[in-house]
Write a protein that holds these residues in place. Structure first.
Motif, PDB file in Angstrom:
ATOM      1  N   VAL A  58       0.758  -1.321  -0.552  1.00  0.00           N
ATOM      2  CA  VAL A  58      -0.066  -0.598   0.048  1.00  0.00           C
ATOM      3  C   VAL A  58       1.229   1.095  -0.014  1.00  0.00           C
ATOM      4  O   VAL A  58       0.770   2.403  -0.870  1.00  0.00           O
ATOM      5  N   GLU A  59       1.939   1.373   0.764  1.00  0.00           N
ATOM      6  CA  GLU A  59       3.151   2.400   0.676  1.00  0.00           C
ATOM      7  C   GLU A  59       3.134   2.466  -0.647  1.00  0.00           C
ATOM      8  O   GLU A  59       3.913   4.193  -0.854  1.00  0.00           O
ATOM      9  N   ARG A  60       3.896   1.467  -1.537  1.00  0.00           N
ATOM     10  CA  ARG A  60       4.374   1.880  -3.018  1.00  0.00           C
ATOM     11  C   ARG A  60       3.665   1.781  -3.776  1.00  0.00           C
ATOM     12  O   ARG A  60       3.967   3.137  -4.413  1.00  0.00           O
ATOM     13  N   GLU A  61       2.107   1.740  -3.157  1.00  0.00           N
ATOM     14  CA  GLU A  61       1.445   1.561  -4.685  1.00  0.00           C
ATOM     15  C   GLU A  61       0.027   2.597  -4.056  1.00  0.00           C
ATOM     16  O   GLU A  61      -0.389   3.911  -4.943  1.00  0.00           O
ATOM     17  N   ARG A  62       0.105   3.032  -3.372  1.00  0.00           N
ATOM     18  CA  ARG A  62      -0.896   4.401  -2.762  1.00  0.00           C
ATOM     19  C   ARG A  62      -1.813   4.244  -3.555  1.00  0.00           C
ATOM     20  O   ARG A  62      -2.272   5.481  -3.627  1.00  0.00           O
ATOM     21  N   PRO A  63      -2.689   3.940  -3.365  1.00  0.00           N
ATOM     22  CA  PRO A  63      -3.942   3.492  -4.089  1.00  0.00           C
ATOM     23  C   PRO A  63      -4.961   4.942  -3.416  1.00  0.00           C
ATOM     24  O   PRO A  63      -4.853   5.258  -1.959  1.00  0.00           O
ATOM     25  N   SER A  64      -6.228   5.167  -3.910  1.00  0.00           N
ATOM     26  CA  SER A  64      -7.026   5.984  -2.869  1.00  0.00           C
ATOM     27  C   SER A  64      -8.252   5.228  -2.782  1.00  0.00           C
ATOM     28  O   SER A  64      -8.570   6.378  -1.138  1.00  0.00           O
ATOM     29  N   LEU A  65      -8.263   4.124  -2.242  1.00  0.00           N
ATOM     30  CA  LEU A  65      -9.032   3.271  -2.337  1.00  0.00           C
ATOM     31  C   LEU A  65      -8.642   1.687  -2.314  1.00  0.00           C
ATOM     32  O   LEU A  65      -7.967   1.365  -3.512  1.00  0.00           O
ATOM     33  N   VAL A  66      -8.941   1.054  -0.819  1.00  0.00           N
ATOM     34  CA  VAL A  66      -8.511  -0.366  -0.593  1.00  0.00           C
ATOM     35  C   VAL A  66      -9.605  -1.303  -0.517  1.00  0.00           C
ATOM     36  O   VAL A  66     -10.854  -1.177   0.339  1.00  0.00           O
ATOM     37  N   VAL A  67     -10.085  -2.611  -1.381  1.00  0.00           N
ATOM     38  CA  VAL A  67     -11.193  -3.380  -0.856  1.00  0.00           C
ATOM     39  C   VAL A  67     -10.967  -4.933  -0.504  1.00  0.00           C
ATOM     40  O   VAL A  67      -9.586  -5.163  -1.611  1.00  0.00           O
ATOM     41  N   ILE A  68     -11.068  -4.755  -0.151  1.00  0.00           N
ATOM     42  CA  ILE A  68     -10.441  -6.470   0.493  1.00  0.00           C
ATOM     43  C   ILE A  68     -11.577  -7.428   0.720  1.00  0.00           C
ATOM     44  O   ILE A  68     -12.885  -7.344   0.594  1.00  0.00           O
ATOM     45  N   GLY A  69     -11.337  -8.677  -0.831  1.00  0.00           N
ATOM     46  CA  GLY A  69     -11.780  -9.450  -0.630  1.00  0.00           C
ATOM     47  C   GLY A  69     -12.027 -11.051  -0.110  1.00  0.00           C
ATOM     48  O   GLY A  69     -13.469 -10.818   0.482  1.00  0.00           O
ATOM     49  N   PRO A  70     -11.780 -11.400   0.310  1.00  0.00           N
ATOM     50  CA  PRO A  70     -11.310 -12.669   1.552  1.00  0.00           C
ATOM     51  C   PRO A  70     -11.252 -12.397   3.369  1.00  0.00           C
ATOM     52  O   PRO A  70     -10.772 -11.179   3.583  1.00  0.00           O
ATOM     53  N   GLU A  71     -11.449 -13.035   4.299  1.00  0.00           N
ATOM     54  CA  GLU A  71     -11.705 -13.257   5.752  1.00  0.00           C
ATOM     55  C   GLU A  71     -10.548 -12.805   5.936  1.00  0.00           C
ATOM     56  O   GLU A  71      -9.841 -12.796   7.015  1.00  0.00           O
ATOM     57  N   VAL A  72      -9.349 -13.719   5.481  1.00  0.00           N
ATOM     58  CA  VAL A  72      -8.207 -13.915   5.899  1.00  0.00           C
ATOM     59  C   VAL A  72      -7.540 -12.337   6.591  1.00  0.00           C
ATOM     60  O   VAL A  72      -7.397 -12.436   7.939  1.00  0.00           O
TER      61      VAL A  72
END
Ligand code: AMP
Ligand code: GLY
Length: 422
Positions: A58-72
């Motif tokens: 995340v520090e490398r990509e700097r997205p404006s939003l993160v969406v998490i799919g799986p439960e792990v």
């Protein structure tokens, strides 16, 4: 907008596909992704359960939003860590994900907030199980308290079976690692409905209802799988039932807020439609797979708008709209699944799929510029239609043209709905 989607199954392929449909979304990165997702998003290698790796990504990509799919990753506390970095993340914190990660917590929460569910007992030893069984009928359900990738639930026909199942859970024989607690439950009966609500910590709004098919065999026989197909129709549940189920989701959101662990993200409630009305079987704190593949094909509201509103605490402003009619998703699985299977089989026919059918990849990889199998569930073939028959006809016609060695799939997806003419 640049969005990072975490996960690498059919669900994430469908989420990436739906996010990319918005003109506002300029780039989607998926980690780790898979052979199919790579065609529509840049895939980055990551161990989604490793919080440090996720942080670096995340520090490398700097997205404006993160969406998490799986439960792990949710169970590992990835949301907490990313929020700590000031990143906007769609998904519940580790504390809020306890609704899924601890069956004991979920049952006690339902008792505190008077949510209808099967009678239960939480037991910390085989001795406690023996004692508690006295209070249950002969047939009982034994559940491991913790994430078990679908293997932690045993339906028992007798007390001896229940004791044996609990022994295997405590010893680690069943799941590889021993559990500290098991939950005994009254055995319920009836069809199951997956109800999805999007929550922002304060409010829940309905996304859709869908029905999964967990067993490997037609007519719902044989061992449980991660899901062999799903469908969503306008008529799966009545408007009244839908409003009632949304009320359950709102009770959960209110309760979690009151207890200091506000819930934001997808609340996926598994209901069993019993003779005494719907009862909660379980909560999941993420999108369902393969329900999401089917639902995304019906979604008219832009997914990015829904996700962003949830993250910003204004989900109440969003009216989620679905296309009228139906959608269906059928899983093509490897030979041997849900037991042992071999990957690396070349998949043919993917180029010939007609418009209107989406082939989401569940477990594939790109090898020498060919798509090969790389999982138990391989493809999620999905289509929408004016009604269920039309959606299913499109899916099965597409599946006729796709093949890989040992490919197996159920030909009876949505049979319950077809019998009822939904
Ligand atoms: P769970 O992971 O708790 O949803 O359980 C997995 C599956 O086991 C459910 O989808 C149901 O088919 C079945 N199941 C779970 N709990 C019960 C119950 N109390 N009575 C009957 N079947 C159950
Ligand atoms: N479709 C069931 C699940 O995602 O757990």
């Amino acid at each position: 907008m640049k969005i990072l989607v975490i996960g690498g199954g059919g669900r994430e392929h469908a989420l990436v596909w739906a996010l990319r449909r918005s003109a506002r979304v300029t780039e989607v990165v998926c980690a780790p992704g898979n052979g199919g997702i790579a065609a529509i998003a840049r895939c980055e290698v990551v161990d989604a359960a490793n919080v440090e790796e996720m942080k670096l990504l995340v520090e490398r990509e700097r997205p404006s939003l993160v969406v998490i799919g799986p439960e792990v990753p949710l169970a590992a506390g990835v949301v907490d860590v990313l929020q700590g970095l000031g990143v906007r993340v769609f998904g519940p914190t580790k504390g809020a994900a306890m609704l899924e990660t601890s069956k004991g917590f979920a049952k006690e929460f339902m008792r505190r907030w008077e949510i209808p569910t099967a009678a239960y007992a939480v037991c910390g030893s085989v001795e406690m199980v023996r004692g508690a069984l006295e209070k249950f009928a002969e047939r009982v359900v034994v559940k491991a308290d913790g994430l078990a990738a679908g293997k932690g639930v045993v339906l028992c026909e007798s007390r001896d079976e229940a004791i044996a199942a609990a022994e295997e859970m405590f010893s680690g024989e069943l799941l590889g690692a021993g559990v500290e607690r098991v939950v005994l439950e009254e055995m319920l009966g009836g069809p199951e409905v997956s109800f999805f609500a999007i929550c922002d910590g304060t409010k829940a709004v309905a996304l859709a209802a869908a029905q999964d098919h967990k067993r490997i065999g037609e007519g719902d026989t044989g061992p449980n799988t991660g899901g062999m197909g799903a469908y969503s129709t306008d008529d799966l549940i009545s408007a009244e039932t839908s409003a009632w189920m949304l009320g359950v989701a709102q009770t959960v959101v209110d309760g979690m807020k009151a207890e200091g662990t506000p819930f934001a993200g997808v609340l996926f409630t598994g209901f069993m439609m019993t003779k005494d009305g719907p009862k909660v079987l379980e909560f999941n704190t993420r999108f369902g797979d393969p329900e999401t593949e089917a639902i995304m094909l019906r979604l008219e509201t832009e997914l990015v708008d829904i996700v962003e509103a949830a993250v910003e605490g204004r989900i109440g402003e969003i009216a989620v709209k679905l296309k009228p009619g139906a959608s269906a998703c059928v899983i093509a699985a490897s030979a041997g699944y849900p037991g042992k299977y071999v990957g690396g089989k070349v998949i043919s026919g993917l180029d010939a799929v007609v418009e209107g059918v989406e082939v989401f990849h569940a477990g594939t990889a790109l090898r020498d510029s060919r798509i090969v199998t790389a999982g138990g569930r391989v493809l999620a073939v999905t289509a929408a239609g004016a009604d269920l028959r039309e959606a299913l006809a499109k899916v099965y016609a597409a599946m006729d043209g796709i093949s890989f060695e040992g490919m197996q799939y159920r030909r009876d997806i949505a049979w319950r709905a077809l019998e009822k003419n939904l």
